[in-house]
Design an enzyme around this catalytic site. Structure first.
Site, PDB file in Angstrom:
ATOM      1  N   SER A  78       0.839  -1.191   0.000  1.00  0.00           N
ATOM      2  CA  SER A  78       0.000   0.000   0.000  1.00  0.00           C
ATOM      3  C   SER A  78       0.880   1.249   0.000  1.00  0.00           C
ATOM      4  O   SER A  78       1.738   1.377  -0.864  1.00  0.00           O
ATOM      5  CB  SER A  78      -0.974  -0.031   1.169  1.00  0.00           C
ATOM      6  OG  SER A  78      -1.892   1.013   1.033  1.00  0.00           O
ATOM      7  N   ASP A  79       0.717   2.148   0.972  1.00  0.00           N
ATOM      8  CA  ASP A  79       1.511   3.383   0.929  1.00  0.00           C
ATOM      9  C   ASP A  79       2.779   3.265   1.770  1.00  0.00           C
ATOM     10  O   ASP A  79       3.461   4.257   1.994  1.00  0.00           O
ATOM     11  CB  ASP A  79       0.677   4.575   1.397  1.00  0.00           C
ATOM     12  CG  ASP A  79       0.168   4.394   2.811  1.00  0.00           C
ATOM     13  OD1 ASP A  79       0.280   3.278   3.331  1.00  0.00           O
ATOM     14  OD2 ASP A  79      -0.346   5.356   3.388  1.00  0.00           O
ATOM     15  N   ASP A  80       3.100   2.049   2.215  1.00  0.00           N
ATOM     16  CA  ASP A  80       4.299   1.831   3.010  1.00  0.00           C
ATOM     17  C   ASP A  80       5.355   1.175   2.130  1.00  0.00           C
ATOM     18  O   ASP A  80       5.020   0.368   1.268  1.00  0.00           O
ATOM     19  CB  ASP A  80       3.948   0.907   4.182  1.00  0.00           C
ATOM     20  CG  ASP A  80       4.808   1.167   5.383  1.00  0.00           C
ATOM     21  OD1 ASP A  80       5.900   1.716   5.194  1.00  0.00           O
ATOM     22  OD2 ASP A  80       4.394   0.817   6.491  1.00  0.00           O
TER      23      ASP A  80
END
EC number: 2.7.7.48
Length: 307
Positions: free
Chosen positions: A254-256
């Site tokens: 995801s956004d990590d």
């Protein structure tokens, strides 16, 4: 919709034929839906409230039917940068880390955080994520079908009507945290920002001072492909991808993300470092990423600080 309980009820109440009818309907019509904002209830170390957006069951159902093949293949594939669906148990975490640092010379680990990621994401990048996830549909769907699917996705998870605190608002954009494709779309966004930062770094180099002739040639071809070309050259795209894979290895959820990069190349500016990411986020995401949100680990044995 919420009066009857969980989503399982709708899947059981509708026959497969009716679900297919709804899905076929979204390929020739737009179904605007309502999204409900809820306060998230969780035990957390941080002292702050978070909200989650619950999108309509119709949007979830049709969206999953459209994207399922792509999402399932991402979740089922091992050994790729996007680790959604990979287990961290049974040696999975060790496996992911070894694959990340494999073949990278003078490796350094780094990671960052997107501030206000789902609220600050530009609408065009969310649309690009939808298009990338739907790229395999060129054989089974006509252009009209795909356009209507995109229009549905925009009307349902990009700028839909949100019910928040008993009032109705038009959401100006950003990603809905309860959308069926949130994690996957965020991963596409993450890759997009990483590639942007790397392209900017290599383009900003002084070409006369690059000793490595292969990289000088790569920079020249990158320049002509970005600024001069009128079509995408797949051969160059895969070549640049191999270059990034070798010297800027990523692990994304995801956004990590965690990156293992070649520190010599980064010091010369051939690939992105933290400051390149700060610049890209500042002009492409309109947020400022503070140094406190980032970490760099020069000792490979220690592993990533947070992921």
């Amino acid at each position: 919709f919420n009066k009857f309980g969980k989503a399982r009820l709708y899947y059981e109440a509708l026959s497969f034929e009716e679900q297919d009818e709804i899905y076929a309907y979204t390929k020739r019509n737009v179904l605007p839906t309502l999204t409900q904002m809820n306060l998230k209830y969780a035990i957390s170390a941080k002292n702050r409230a978070r909200t989650v957006a619950g999108v309509s069951i119709l949007s979830t159902m049709t969206g999953r039917m459209f994207h399922q093949k792509c999402l399932k293949s991402i979740a089922a594939t091992r050994g790729v940068p996007v680790v959604i669906g990979t287990t961290k148990f049974y040696g999975g975490w060790d496996d992911m880390l070894r694959r990340l640092i494999k073949d990278v010379d003078s490796p350094v680990l780094m990671g960052w955080d997107y501030p206000k990621c789902d609220r600050a994401m530009p609408n065009i990048l969310r649309i690009v994520s939808s298009l990338v996830l739907a790229r395999k549909h060129d054989s089974c769907c006509s252009h009209t079908d795909r356009f209507y699917r995109l229009a549905n996705e925009c009307a349902q998870v990009l700028s839909e009507i949100v019910m928040c605190g008993g009032c109705y608002y038009v959401k100006p954009g950003g990603t809905s945290s309860g959308d069926a494709t949130t994690a996957f779309a965020n991963s596409v966004f993450n890759i997009c920002q990483a590639v942007s930062a790397n392209v900017c770094s290599l383009m900003a180099c002084n070409g006369h001072k690059i000793e490595d002739l292969s990289i000088r040639e790569l920079q020249k071809r990158l320049y002509s492909n970005v600024y001069r070309a009128d079509h995408v050259d797949p051969a160059f795209v895969s070549e640049y991808y191999e270059f990034l894979n070798k010297h800027f290895s990523m692990m994304i959820l995801s956004d990590d993300g965690v990156v293992c990069y070649n520190s010599e190349f980064a010091s010369k500016g051939y690939i992105a470092n933290i400051s390149a990411f700060q610049q890209v986020l500042y002009y492409q995401n309109n947020v400022f990423m503070s140094e406190a949100k980032c970490w760099v680990e020069t000792d490979i044995e220690k592993g990533p600080h947070e992921f």
